[in-house]
Scaffold this active site. Sequence first.
Site, PDB file in Angstrom:
ATOM      1  N   ASP A  31       0.924  -1.129   0.056  1.00 16.31           N
ATOM      2  CA  ASP A  31      -0.064   0.040  -0.045  1.00 16.31           C
ATOM      3  C   ASP A  31       0.890   1.173  -0.144  1.00 16.31           C
ATOM      4  O   ASP A  31       2.134   0.937   0.203  1.00 16.31           O
ATOM      5  CB  ASP A  31      -0.719  -0.086   1.003  1.00 16.31           C
ATOM      6  CG  ASP A  31      -2.145   0.807   1.044  1.00 16.31           C
ATOM      7  OD1 ASP A  31      -2.383   1.622   0.048  1.00 16.31           O
ATOM      8  OD2 ASP A  31      -2.815   1.001   2.171  1.00 16.31           O
ATOM      9  N   GLU A  73       2.885   4.663  -4.304  1.00 14.19           N
ATOM     10  CA  GLU A  73       2.931   5.158  -5.613  1.00 14.19           C
ATOM     11  C   GLU A  73       4.260   6.029  -5.859  1.00 14.19           C
ATOM     12  O   GLU A  73       4.557   6.167  -7.139  1.00 14.19           O
ATOM     13  CB  GLU A  73       1.654   6.381  -5.579  1.00 14.19           C
ATOM     14  CG  GLU A  73       0.534   5.866  -5.976  1.00 14.19           C
ATOM     15  CD  GLU A  73      -0.071   5.110  -4.518  1.00 14.19           C
ATOM     16  OE1 GLU A  73      -0.839   4.174  -4.681  1.00 14.19           O
ATOM     17  OE2 GLU A  73       0.488   5.625  -3.464  1.00 14.19           O
ATOM     18  N   ASP A  99      -9.132   2.815  -2.815  1.00 13.30           N
ATOM     19  CA  ASP A  99     -10.085   2.977  -2.033  1.00 13.30           C
ATOM     20  C   ASP A  99     -11.139   3.640  -2.759  1.00 13.30           C
ATOM     21  O   ASP A  99     -11.711   4.797  -2.945  1.00 13.30           O
ATOM     22  CB  ASP A  99      -9.722   4.452  -1.096  1.00 13.30           C
ATOM     23  CG  ASP A  99      -8.265   3.945  -0.374  1.00 13.30           C
ATOM     24  OD1 ASP A  99      -8.095   2.880   0.185  1.00 13.30           O
ATOM     25  OD2 ASP A  99      -7.817   4.725   0.173  1.00 13.30           O
TER      26      ASP A  99
END
Length: 788
Positions: free
Chosen positions: A443, A446, A522
């Site tokens: 998670d 990026e 999300d």
Amino acid sequence: MDGRDLVRSIRVVGSVRSAQGLRTVRAAWRRRRADASALPSRGAERARVPGPVQEVEPGPGGGIVRFGRSELRIFVAVNGAVFWGWDGASPEPSYALPGRCPEPDPRAVLEPDKDGGWRVVAERVTVVVSRHGAIEVLTPGGVPLRRDLPPRWWEPVGGGTARWMQRSEVAADARFFGLGGRASGPRLREGTYRLWNTDPGRAFGPGEDPLYLTMPVQLVVADAAAHLVFHDTSWDGTVTLREGEEGAGSGHDRAGTCELRMDGGPLRCWVVVGTPARVLLTWASLTGAPALPPAWALGHHHARWGFGSEQEVRRIVSGYQERGLPLDAVHLDIDHYDEHQVFTVDHENFPKLPVLAEELRRDGIRLVSIVDPAVRAAEGNAVYDSGAAVDAFVRDASGRLVRGVVWPGEAVFPDFTHARVRQWWGGLYEERLAQGFSGFWHDMNEPTSFAAFGESTLPRSARHSLEGRDGDHREAHNVYALCMARAAYEGLRELAPEERPFIFSRSGWAGLQRYGGTWSGDVATGWPGLRASLSLVMGLGLCGVPYSGPDVGGFDGSPSPELYLRWLQLGAYLPLFRTHASLRAGRREPWEFGAEVLEHARVALVERRRLLPYFMTLAHLARRTGAPYVRPLWWTAPEDRALRDCEDAFLLGDCLLVAPVLDPGADRRAVQLPRGRWYDTVTEQVYEGPAHVLLDAPLSRIPVLARAGAVVPVRGDDGGLELEVWAPARGRTGGGLVVQDAGDGWDEPELERYVTRWTRRRLIVERQGEGGTSEPPYPVRVRGLEEG
């Protein structure tokens, strides 16, 4: 100083009570100052185009075409893929390719063409290069599929990285798909799409773009053929699409267009032509076969940010067991860490995590751990200290550590583009394995660094190894998560060599499938979020990432009982079947929505378990062929234009058609059927395609149809494998594939082929092998005979 950013800083500090708010302001200004001082100013630029052809140098599979102001390297590979690179760019080095690129096809030859141009003729494709640098891709029969106009570069007068633009034309009937995970897809409408992996910082719906996983990969489907195009550069850029129009203007077709603008990097491209199945097979041969998930990972996963303690995990698991609901994995989010620090455990709330993991494993349930890349920047933190000892963290242009703000507070970031750092990071998973975890979800990679304003990521001027080539974050950003996945995968292969690693990552790039899959991130709770979930899975599959799925129920908020159930029913037919929610969202356990929803949810969960042999077969086929589990309805008939525009139903492998309910209050839904005979898997009612049909969709189920003649491996009542055979029409044949694999290891199971055919009035099911045909070794259940 930007006055608007100053105002944002004041608002953030004033609205956040904790020190985290002030940290995000500091981080934003720190990033801005770093880029202002280290990134070169573009200043004046000069434009450049290739110019006319000067000379040609034939070579294996193609050759080099030299123009007045650039040089084009072009060849056809042995697998049929076409490569070209401007300004001398070659296929390597590339983060998309797992090793060396395929060899050139010795039968493909660069030869003169009309009007001073040149062409390469190969078995599956013809490529024509005009004398001014336009490149046209044609089918073997000479039908144009794509025409790239001469590119244009903008070079800083004082030297530096050149921006470039490539404009392309496709057939008027063509439709665009791909570009990674797009919430508005899977078909990409007219508009501009950004190629920059981005954490939106909030729950997203169909209108949000870009998202966590972008890649410059397009699948273009037209009447003549499909083709995949991949521009192999990881820099920031945009793709602007415009669909064509047949008979536009004075009766002439208007071509569809694609305009790619990149801030830097090589202008190099791969193109693959053929049927969708052949295109994805070639793409997998280029970028690597999809990783094979362990068998348990194809079951039902339950996750939540905020389980909070071992007692809560046991309570949830007991709830499933007491109600007889299938459960295969439980995921622990950042709340199980010690103060959000990666590779740690909160021993107060999870005092005996290995014991819990062992108890769950005995019941057939695996533990999966979240793993974030950010490392708390504090001496005494074991991960920070060991990383500092091997110089693992990203530095700025002055040699200082780049600091950001993530969940643990002030944080530093490993440079996964360095082999030494990947090896160090991969070794850290030993701690996770010792805690009893069987799988990992990456998670915040990026990478995300919280900021009060501007981009929530690292400074673009941050320095990266890039495998020893040295560069900055402008080039490394989009491949950061891909390299993190590689580090974990290779580390787990060494630490647990007998087991297949299970990794799925929020972010990634072309080639992510080599190491695992992804999930939606999300996604917002709501009916639009439900629809976006399907779009993401289908679009990612067409980019070569077959294993993915959404947060069932949405990440935020509290879904209504109807929305939750429809989401769960969809998720039961997607590769990654996982419920998940945020810390402040409503519950996601099936029994929290009332007795009626619980019983309908039970049906979906039991059906997923029954179909596990089919999902395992699809996983093996994805590894061997690159074909996604979830396929658009046009997969086997791309020439059917009506199917190209259908985005609310899908094929699950070759055998099943799934039509989820995506709107509230619906108890029926329309479906565009592909050609052939289809059976409703509950009522066994027959439908003949191609046709537009209206199917019953009561709250208890979503419509699922089986293709006539299909052989579907399922789990029987005794837990063993069973063949569910759907009768072909009289005089017709059918068949299916089965791959038996109930484990986590590396054995290569046999691919079993079955055929169905009519002999007089009797339906025969046979297994085909090298020695001929034989009786199936499993029980056979024939369905649809009454309608046959």
